[in-house]
Design a protein around this motif. Sequence first.
Motif: not given
Length: 324
Positions: A240, A243-246, A289-293
């Motif tokens: 994690d 800033y919304g990134y994983e 990003k924010n749950g979207d690949k």
Amino acid sequence: MAKVRKYFYNTDTHKFEKLVISWRVKILRALGFVSGSLVTALIIVAIAFRFVDSPREKIMKGDVNNLRDQYQNLQDQVDKLNKALSELENRDNTIYRAVFEASPLPDSIRYGKHYSNIDPQKFAYINPEDMMVHIREGLASLTNRVTVQRHSFDTLDQMVKSKEQMLKSIPAIQPISNKNLTHMASGFGYRIDPIYKTPKMHTGLDFAAPIGTPIYATGNGVVVEADYEAGGYGNHVIIDHGYGYETLYGHMVKIKARMGQKVTRGEVIGWVGSTGKSTGPHCHYEVIKNGDKIDPIHFFFNDLTAAEYDRMVRMAASGNQSFD
């Protein structure tokens, strides 16, 4: 000198007779003279008050003129400060905040209470207290705007620090050493599944490399998952970055990172393997990003030139078979 006697010709008697004026006529004539004199004096006084200032009025007008000049000087200074502050506010909204993707401050916050502008020419005979009230209102408006601007710059200072941290955290390098771009094996999008031989959405990039090749964290962050998934990513790590990134790194032969560990960009978190659903040694890499690949191809700006990036995009777009 002998007293002058007045006579008149009497047409009835045809003789010159001595003119005798009664007391009544004398009184009326005296009253008429006095009245005329008073009226004339009043007219002269009225004209004098209308067109000629009294000494007191001259002093008062002089004071008012001095106050008006002082007010004008203060107003000029306020105008200069307003202009300088307006330029700062404009730069704050259109440059500084734009750089940090922050919303401009609305005028309702900057100006606060509405302060009216009064024409200085109207101050010719205005009450000095009212003039001072206007000056105080102008200074209060400037003070409010300066305070808001100071807070805005404090916010921007925090944004600078946050931006530095964000730039260190956002994924920005390839997960394995790939200077010659020879390890790119499969891109993001619909690819042929290596097991079922049917088109399937491939949600990351595959970097083919020998077993034991180091895998690097692509940005600063905290390890939120370091585990094994049979039939899927095998040994994998999820970081994690805030800033919304994983980011996800799959199919490792061995995991080095541990749950809750803070990692920095370029730190080794594991080694390339072929665990889980995999047809060969590689690193499956995803950006979330924010749950979207999303396509990781756009997050290699720290270690690719423009020409290398263009080449990698073409390689990733190839509709080949994925490794997982």
